[in-house]
Design a protein around this motif. Structure first.
Motif, PDB file in Angstrom:
ATOM      1  N   GLU A  17      -0.437 -33.663   1.835  1.00 26.09           N
ATOM      2  CA  GLU A  17       0.662 -34.373   0.704  1.00 26.09           C
ATOM      3  C   GLU A  17       0.678 -35.717   1.458  1.00 26.09           C
ATOM      4  OE1 GLU A  17       4.258 -32.763   0.278  1.00 26.09           O
ATOM      5  OE2 GLU A  17       4.741 -32.491   2.432  1.00 26.09           O
ATOM      6  N   GLU A  18       1.148 -36.559   0.407  1.00 26.55           N
ATOM      7  CA  GLU A  18       1.354 -38.021   0.719  1.00 26.55           C
ATOM      8  C   GLU A  18       2.715 -37.928   1.630  1.00 26.55           C
ATOM      9  OE1 GLU A  18      -0.872 -40.241   0.946  1.00 26.55           O
ATOM     10  OE2 GLU A  18      -1.951 -40.021  -1.105  1.00 26.55           O
ATOM     11  N   PRO A  19       2.799 -38.983   2.445  1.00 28.73           N
ATOM     12  CA  PRO A  19       1.827 -39.800   3.193  1.00 28.73           C
ATOM     13  C   PRO A  19       0.920 -38.928   4.142  1.00 28.73           C
ATOM     14  CG  PRO A  19       3.899 -40.891   3.249  1.00 28.73           C
ATOM     15  CD  PRO A  19       4.024 -39.687   2.880  1.00 28.73           C
ATOM     16  N   LEU A  20      -0.456 -38.956   4.040  1.00 27.20           N
ATOM     17  CA  LEU A  20      -1.232 -38.372   4.833  1.00 27.20           C
ATOM     18  C   LEU A  20      -0.890 -38.456   6.493  1.00 27.20           C
ATOM     19  CD1 LEU A  20      -4.816 -38.037   2.914  1.00 27.20           C
ATOM     20  CD2 LEU A  20      -3.394 -36.065   3.524  1.00 27.20           C
ATOM     21  N   HIS A  21      -0.803 -39.879   6.787  1.00 26.91           N
ATOM     22  CA  HIS A  21      -0.770 -40.392   8.086  1.00 26.91           C
ATOM     23  C   HIS A  21       0.604 -40.328   8.686  1.00 26.91           C
ATOM     24  CE1 HIS A  21      -5.103 -41.343   7.547  1.00 26.91           C
ATOM     25  NE2 HIS A  21      -5.067 -41.577   8.948  1.00 26.91           N
TER      26      HIS A  21
END
Length: 286
Positions: free
Chosen positions: A79-83
Motif C-alpha cells: 500500500e502507499e507509500p511504498l517506501h
C-alpha cells in the motif's frame, strides 16, 4: 455413481483452494520487481512542505495480488507509500510502483502475484549506487531476501539522475557510471539479461538535465528500456512528479515491462476439467 460424483467435486474444490488461497503458493509464484533510484521513484506525489496529503488514486489502491518487501524483509500486502520505511529521511508519498503493479495485473492477470521490493533513496547520486557502496549492498541484500521462499526477479525499475545534474563532471560521467551499475547488478544477481526499465528525467536539481537525459535515452545495453517522463506534471517544487503524474508514469512502466514478458502460456487443464464437470452434470446419474 453418487460417490464418484462427490469425489470429483471434492477434488475440484481442493484444486481451486490450493491454487487461489495457499500462502506458500503465492510466495513461490511471485514476480519480483525491484524499485530503485532516488526520490521520484520512492515517491513524493502529494507531498507539500514535507507533508503527504494522503490521497491515493484508484490506480494505486491495495490489491491482494500485490505484495511489498518491508524494511524488516517480510512480505506484506502493498500500500502507499511504498517506501515509507525505506526512504526515511524525508516524507514519502505516491510513487509509480503501485500504479505499475495494478496496471500490469489489469493487462495480464495470468502473472498472478507481483512482489515489489522498494530500494530507492531520495537525493542520491549515481556514484552512491556503485558496486560495494551502502546503497548497492542494501539493494543486493533486499533482492536476495525477496527470493527466499520462491519467485523470480522479473525486472528493475530505475528512476534516478536528478542529483547528477548539478555538477558538469557528474553529468559527463553519468553514462559510464550508469552502464557499469546495470552490468554489476545483473552480474551480482546472476541474471545477465535482467530487464531494466529506466525513466528519462522530467526534472533536475541543476542545469545539466539534458546531458543526463541524453545518456538515459541513448543507453544501448541489451534488454534496457527507457520511458520518458518529460512533460509530466510536477509539484510546486518543480522537481517531483505529482500524484497523477506518478500514476501515468506507472502505466508507462507497466507497458514497457509487459513488452519484456513472454506471451502467457496458460494451461487448458482447469478449463477442460470445468467442461468435464458440466458434461457430467448433464448426464443422468440416478
Amino acid at each position: 455413481m453418487f460417490a464418484f460424483f462427490w469425489l470429483m467435486l471434492l477434488f475440484y474444490s481442493s484444486l481451486v483452494t490450493t491454487q487461489d488461497l495457499s500462502h506458500d503458493y503465492v510466495l513461490q509464484g511471485k514476480n519480483i520487481i525491484i524499485l530503485a533510484g532516488q526520490s521520484n521513484m520512492s515517491g513524493r506525489g502529494g507531498v507539500i512542505n514535507n507533508k503527504w496529503d494522503g490521497f491515493v488514486p484508484l490506480e494505486c489502491h491495495r490489491n491482494s495480488s500485490i505484495l511489498r518487501l518491508s524494511a524488516g524483509l517480510t512480505w506484506e500486502e502493498a500500500e502507499e507509500p511504498l517506501h515509507r520505511d525505506i526512504d526515511v529521511v524525508r516524507t514519502c508519498g505516491v510513487g509509480p510502483g503501485m500504479a505499475f503493479a495494478n496496471s500490469v495485473l489489469a493487462k495480464d492477470p495470468s502473472l498472478g502475484v507481483i512482489g515489489l521490493v522498494p530500494c530507492a533513496i531520495g537525493g542520491t547520486n549515481i556514484s552512491e549506487w556503485r558496486r560495494g557502496s551502502v546503497l548497492y549492498n542494501k539493494l543486493i541484500q533486499r533482492a536476495n531476501a525477496a527470493l527466499q521462499g520462491g519467485g523470480i526477479i522479473r525486472a528493475l525499475l530505475w528512476y534516478q539522475g536528478e542529483s547528477d545534474t548539478v555538477i558538469h563532471k557528474d553529468a559527463e560521467l553519468y553514462k559510464g557510471r550508469l552502464d557499469r551499475f546495470f552490468d554489476d547488478l545483473r552480474s551480482d544477481l546472476m541474471s545477465p539479461i535482467l530487464p531494466v526499465i529506466q525513466v528519462a528525467l522530467a526534472s533536475g536539481k541543476g542545469p545539466f538535465i539534458e546531458i543526463i537525459r541524453k545518456a538515459q535515452l541513448e543507453t544501448n545495453l541489451q534488454n534496457v528500456k527507457c520511458v520518458d517522463a518529460k512533460g509530466l506534471p510536477l509539484e510546486p517544487d518543480e522537481l517531483h512528479l505529482t500524484t497523477l503524474a506518478q500514476v501515468e508514469l506507472g502505466k508507462m512502466l507497466a507497458d514497457a515491462f509487459l513488452q519484456t514478458v513472454p506471451l502467457p502460456v496458460q494451461s487448458n487443464a482447469p478449463k477442460r476439467f470445468n467442461n468435464f464437470i458440466l458434461d457430467f452434470l448433464r448426464e443422468p446419474f440416478w
